[in-house]
Design a protein around this motif. Structure first.
Motif, mmCIF file in Angstrom:
data_model
loop_
_atom_site.group_PDB
_atom_site.id
_atom_site.type_symbol
_atom_site.label_atom_id
_atom_site.label_comp_id
_atom_site.label_asym_id
_atom_site.label_seq_id
_atom_site.Cartn_x
_atom_site.Cartn_y
_atom_site.Cartn_z
ATOM 1 N N MET A 1 -23.936 -6.511 16.735
ATOM 2 C CA MET A 1 -22.673 -5.988 17.239
ATOM 3 C C MET A 1 -22.486 -4.548 16.749
ATOM 4 S SD MET A 1 -18.897 -7.601 16.690
ATOM 5 C CE MET A 1 -17.518 -6.897 17.501
ATOM 6 N N GLN A 2 -22.056 -3.682 17.649
ATOM 7 C CA GLN A 2 -21.838 -2.287 17.268
ATOM 8 C C GLN A 2 -20.545 -2.158 16.473
ATOM 9 O OE1 GLN A 2 -21.584 -0.285 21.050
ATOM 10 N NE2 GLN A 2 -19.372 -0.279 20.986
ATOM 11 N N LYS A 3 -20.398 -1.044 15.816
ATOM 12 C CA LYS A 3 -19.191 -0.797 15.043
ATOM 13 C C LYS A 3 -18.028 -0.479 15.963
ATOM 14 C CE LYS A 3 -21.350 0.782 10.807
ATOM 15 N NZ LYS A 3 -21.447 1.854 9.814
ATOM 16 N N SER A 4 -16.856 -0.947 15.580
ATOM 17 C CA SER A 4 -15.639 -0.580 16.298
ATOM 18 C C SER A 4 -14.598 -0.173 15.265
ATOM 19 C CB SER A 4 -15.141 -1.717 17.188
ATOM 20 O OG SER A 4 -14.898 -2.878 16.445
ATOM 21 N N ARG A 5 -13.515 0.378 15.778
ATOM 22 C CA ARG A 5 -12.467 0.887 14.881
ATOM 23 C C ARG A 5 -11.166 0.140 15.121
ATOM 24 N NH1 ARG A 5 -13.824 7.373 14.748
ATOM 25 N NH2 ARG A 5 -15.880 7.042 13.873
ATOM 26 N N PHE A 6 -10.404 0.032 14.053
ATOM 27 C CA PHE A 6 -9.108 -0.628 14.082
ATOM 28 C C PHE A 6 -8.080 0.285 13.446
ATOM 29 C CE2 PHE A 6 -12.181 -3.986 14.271
ATOM 30 C CZ PHE A 6 -11.612 -4.954 15.074
ATOM 31 N N LEU A 7 -6.943 0.395 14.071
ATOM 32 C CA LEU A 7 -5.805 1.097 13.480
ATOM 33 C C LEU A 7 -4.921 0.022 12.872
ATOM 34 C CD1 LEU A 7 -4.088 3.681 13.044
ATOM 35 C CD2 LEU A 7 -3.073 3.230 15.285
ATOM 36 N N ILE A 8 -4.690 0.111 11.565
ATOM 37 C CA ILE A 8 -3.866 -0.887 10.909
ATOM 38 C C ILE A 8 -2.638 -0.238 10.276
ATOM 39 C CG2 ILE A 8 -5.846 -2.396 10.459
ATOM 40 C CD1 ILE A 8 -5.396 -1.597 7.412
ATOM 41 N N ALA A 9 -1.602 -1.036 10.130
ATOM 42 C CA ALA A 9 -0.381 -0.617 9.447
ATOM 43 C C ALA A 9 -0.328 -1.322 8.105
ATOM 44 C CB ALA A 9 0.844 -0.975 10.282
ATOM 45 N N LEU A 10 0.143 -0.599 7.097
ATOM 46 C CA LEU A 10 0.305 -1.151 5.756
ATOM 47 C C LEU A 10 1.764 -1.014 5.349
ATOM 48 C CD1 LEU A 10 -2.435 0.881 5.772
ATOM 49 C CD2 LEU A 10 -2.752 -0.282 3.608
ATOM 50 N N GLY A 11 2.287 -2.021 4.676
ATOM 51 C CA GLY A 11 3.662 -1.960 4.201
ATOM 52 C C GLY A 11 3.829 -2.738 2.907
ATOM 53 N N SER A 12 4.749 -2.280 2.079
ATOM 54 C CA SER A 12 5.075 -2.962 0.823
ATOM 55 C C SER A 12 6.498 -2.610 0.437
ATOM 56 C CB SER A 12 4.122 -2.522 -0.296
ATOM 57 O OG SER A 12 4.522 -3.081 -1.538
ATOM 58 N N ASN A 13 7.224 -3.608 -0.085
ATOM 59 C CA ASN A 13 8.557 -3.307 -0.619
ATOM 60 C C ASN A 13 8.844 -4.081 -1.899
ATOM 61 O OD1 ASN A 13 9.121 -5.875 0.379
ATOM 62 N ND2 ASN A 13 11.084 -5.289 1.261
ATOM 63 N N GLN A 14 7.771 -4.447 -2.591
ATOM 64 C CA GLN A 14 7.933 -5.177 -3.846
ATOM 65 C C GLN A 14 6.875 -4.732 -4.840
ATOM 66 O OE1 GLN A 14 8.079 -9.394 -3.235
ATOM 67 N NE2 GLN A 14 7.980 -9.852 -5.403
ATOM 68 N N ARG A 15 7.285 -4.639 -6.096
ATOM 69 C CA ARG A 15 6.344 -4.282 -7.167
ATOM 70 C C ARG A 15 5.233 -5.316 -7.277
ATOM 71 N NH1 ARG A 15 7.741 -0.806 -11.273
ATOM 72 N NH2 ARG A 15 6.214 -1.828 -12.587
ATOM 73 N N HIS A 16 4.097 -4.860 -7.747
ATOM 74 C CA HIS A 16 2.987 -5.751 -8.085
ATOM 75 C C HIS A 16 2.820 -5.701 -9.595
ATOM 76 C CE1 HIS A 16 -1.215 -7.033 -8.587
ATOM 77 N NE2 HIS A 16 -0.983 -7.761 -7.506
ATOM 78 N N ILE A 17 2.540 -6.822 -10.176
ATOM 79 C CA ILE A 17 2.457 -6.913 -11.639
ATOM 80 C C ILE A 17 1.430 -5.948 -12.236
ATOM 81 C CG2 ILE A 17 0.827 -8.836 -11.630
ATOM 82 C CD1 ILE A 17 2.489 -9.936 -14.060
ATOM 83 N N HIS A 18 0.340 -5.681 -11.527
ATOM 84 C CA HIS A 18 -0.701 -4.785 -12.054
ATOM 85 C C HIS A 18 -0.654 -3.381 -11.436
ATOM 86 C CE1 HIS A 18 -2.469 -8.071 -14.228
ATOM 87 N NE2 HIS A 18 -2.597 -8.773 -13.111
ATOM 88 N N HIS A 19 -0.358 -3.303 -10.151
ATOM 89 C CA HIS A 19 -0.408 -2.014 -9.457
ATOM 90 C C HIS A 19 0.888 -1.223 -9.532
ATOM 91 C CE1 HIS A 19 -4.320 -3.149 -8.032
ATOM 92 N NE2 HIS A 19 -3.832 -4.232 -7.459
ATOM 93 N N GLY A 20 1.995 -1.906 -9.747
ATOM 94 C CA GLY A 20 3.263 -1.200 -9.897
ATOM 95 C C GLY A 20 4.059 -1.120 -8.613
ATOM 96 N N LEU A 21 4.684 0.028 -8.385
ATOM 97 C CA LEU A 21 5.596 0.235 -7.263
ATOM 98 C C LEU A 21 4.877 0.172 -5.910
ATOM 99 C CD1 LEU A 21 7.733 3.136 -8.754
ATOM 100 C CD2 LEU A 21 8.383 0.727 -8.512
#
Length: 161
Positions: free
Chosen positions: A1-21
């Motif tokens: 299978m050839q490579k294809s591209r995806f446009l993704i959205a990322l969202g966060s509204n809560q702290r993570h215990i290790h990564h922070g804000l």
């Protein structure tokens, strides 16, 4: 299978215990995606947005273009795996969450699957400036296969609502 591209959205509204804000959560999520057989080609700046629905917390939002040999179902599975590594979703839909990753567009066009309920283009993208604004920064000429409009055009139309 050839490579294809995806446009993704990322969202966060809560702290993570290790990564922070939420801003740091999104940066860590981009790094985590790179470790799961997808290549992150581009990433937008991170913006802050008001919540939709019951949440009272502001969101950090961004977009990324991924390249992979995986099909849409495999990419969705990868996104869900990364999400779960950052912690479970709690509460009702559109409430607080450490990480939310959604496929918005696919370079091969539209995709519809009943299992696991994946629809590309994302059915709500046209109504979400917090998706379109970052997406237009990194993929302005990508076209919505349903309307034929570019991401830039969709973002402009949405900003005028």
């Amino acid at each position: 299978m050839q490579k294809s591209r995806f446009l993704i959205a990322l969202g966060s509204n809560q702290r993570h215990i290790h990564h922070g804000l939420p801003l740091a959560v999104l940066k860590a999520a981009i790094a985590a995606l790179d470790e799961h057989k997808v290549t992150v080609l581009k990433q937008s700046s991170i913006i802050s947005s008001l919540p939709i629905g019951p949440s009272k917390r502001r969101y950090a939002n961004a977009a990324a273009v991924l390249e992979t040999r995986h099909d849409p179902i495999e990419v969705l599975s990868t996104l869900k795996l990364v999400e779960s590594a950052f912690g479970p979703r709690r509460g009702q839909a559109w409430s607080r969450r450490v990480l939310d990753l959604d496929i918005i567009l696919w370079s091969e066009g539209a995709f519809l699957s009943s299992q696991p309920g994946l629809i590309i283009p994302h059915p709500l993208m046209q109504q979400r400036p917090f998706v379109l604004r970052p997406a237009a920064e990194i993929a302005p000429d990508w076209r919505d296969p349903v309307t034929g409009l570019t991401v830039r055009q969709l973002a402009y139309r949405n900003s005028r609502i």
